[in-house]
Design an enzyme around this catalytic site. Sequence first.
Site, short mmCIF file in Angstrom:
data_model
loop_
_atom_site.label_atom_id
_atom_site.label_comp_id
_atom_site.label_asym_id
_atom_site.label_seq_id
_atom_site.Cartn_x
_atom_site.Cartn_y
_atom_site.Cartn_z
CG ASN A 141 -1.68 1.27 1.43
OD1 ASN A 141 -1.75 2.09 0.51
ND2 ASN A 141 -2.27 1.44 2.60
CD1 TRP A 142 3.36 0.97 -2.80
CD2 TRP A 142 3.33 2.03 -4.77
NE1 TRP A 142 3.97 0.16 -3.72
CE2 TRP A 142 3.96 0.79 -4.94
CE3 TRP A 142 3.19 2.87 -5.87
CZ2 TRP A 142 4.45 0.36 -6.17
CZ3 TRP A 142 3.67 2.45 -7.10
CH2 TRP A 142 4.30 1.21 -7.24
CE LYS A 143 0.02 3.31 4.76
NZ LYS A 143 0.09 3.41 6.20
CG HIS A 186 -5.64 1.86 5.42
ND1 HIS A 186 -5.16 2.83 6.26
CD2 HIS A 186 -4.62 1.00 5.22
CE1 HIS A 186 -3.90 2.57 6.55
NE2 HIS A 186 -3.54 1.47 5.93
CD GLU A 223 -2.79 5.55 6.82
OE1 GLU A 223 -2.81 5.60 5.57
OE2 GLU A 223 -1.88 4.99 7.46
CD GLU A 261 -2.98 -2.38 7.59
OE1 GLU A 261 -1.82 -2.48 7.16
OE2 GLU A 261 -3.74 -1.47 7.27
N GLY A 294 3.11 2.60 10.67
CA GLY A 294 4.02 3.72 10.47
C GLY A 294 4.78 4.13 11.71
CB SER A 327 5.95 -1.35 11.91
OG SER A 327 5.53 -0.02 12.13
N GLY A 375 3.12 -0.97 4.19
CA GLY A 375 3.09 0.45 3.86
C GLY A 375 4.47 0.94 3.49
N GLY A 376 5.14 1.59 4.42
CA GLY A 376 6.43 2.23 4.15
C GLY A 376 7.44 1.34 3.44
P1 13P Z 1 3.43 0.58 7.56
O1 13P Z 1 3.94 -0.70 6.98
O2 13P Z 1 4.12 1.80 7.02
O3 13P Z 1 3.39 0.52 9.06
O4 13P Z 1 1.90 0.74 7.07
C1 13P Z 1 1.03 -0.32 7.24
C2 13P Z 1 -0.21 0.00 6.49
O5 13P Z 1 -0.97 0.88 6.87
C3 13P Z 1 -0.47 -0.74 5.27
O6 13P Z 1 -1.77 -0.54 4.84
#
Ligand code: 13P
Length: 250
Positions: free
Chosen positions: A9-11, A94, A96, A166, A172, A211, A232-233
Amino acid sequence: MRAKIVAGNWKMHGTRAESATLIDAIIAGLRADSAQCVLCPPFVYLSDAWRLLRGGSVALGAQDVCAETHGAFTGEVSAAMLKDVGCQYVLVGHSERRALYGEDSLLVARKFAAALSRGLTPILCVGEQLAEREAGRTREVVASQLDAVTGLCGVPALGTAVIAYEPVWAIGTGRTATPGQAQDMHEFIRQRMAGQDAKIAADVRILYGGSVKAGNARELFAMPDVDGGLIGGASLKADEFLSIVAAASG
Ligand code: 13P
């Protein structure tokens, strides 16, 4: 044996050129026996991504979808549109979206239904906030997020979906859930579904997100109810992401 999935997930990161470079590097680095890989770039880069991925084993996913089919919903993107540009998967719920954009579990369930109705595989994200965990409410929160979807769509609908656990406090932050904490919640999710349909519960893939890095992926993916990751990251760095995919493969 459930085949593992690793989704990136590149956000809201990167440029058009950076997204193309990342996709090329990921495709080049995948092994023939790699776990199923799904990439979720921002909406505006989906068509480019599809052209780069076309014909290969990596699937395309979107980060969100509108609950409505079409019409006067400025700024929204429908499930049919996502399908039209080559998506097979879409994230719904998600944290967020829930926390920053006020999406409640009923809206998430409607998005889940919209995705299914167009043949997209929803990746349903669930997870508790830190305060909820500290108050001992983790199971209650996750159960209610799941129940909203099964209430609207029925348990069989989960048979064609993927779930991502999650914990919000791990997203993050660099503070990953321990393998034991992840397993505990994945097992809880599976058992809750098993109460209604044992076969679907046994087959559904439950990804862990929060993470995940190259350095911790292997121990998380070794847990019996962890069927891969939502990254994510670390999905923005090809080498790191490929190491995570390798940890889920073979
Ligand atoms: P991180 O891997 O950056 O913690 O993000 C997880 C995430 O929200 C994937 O959707």
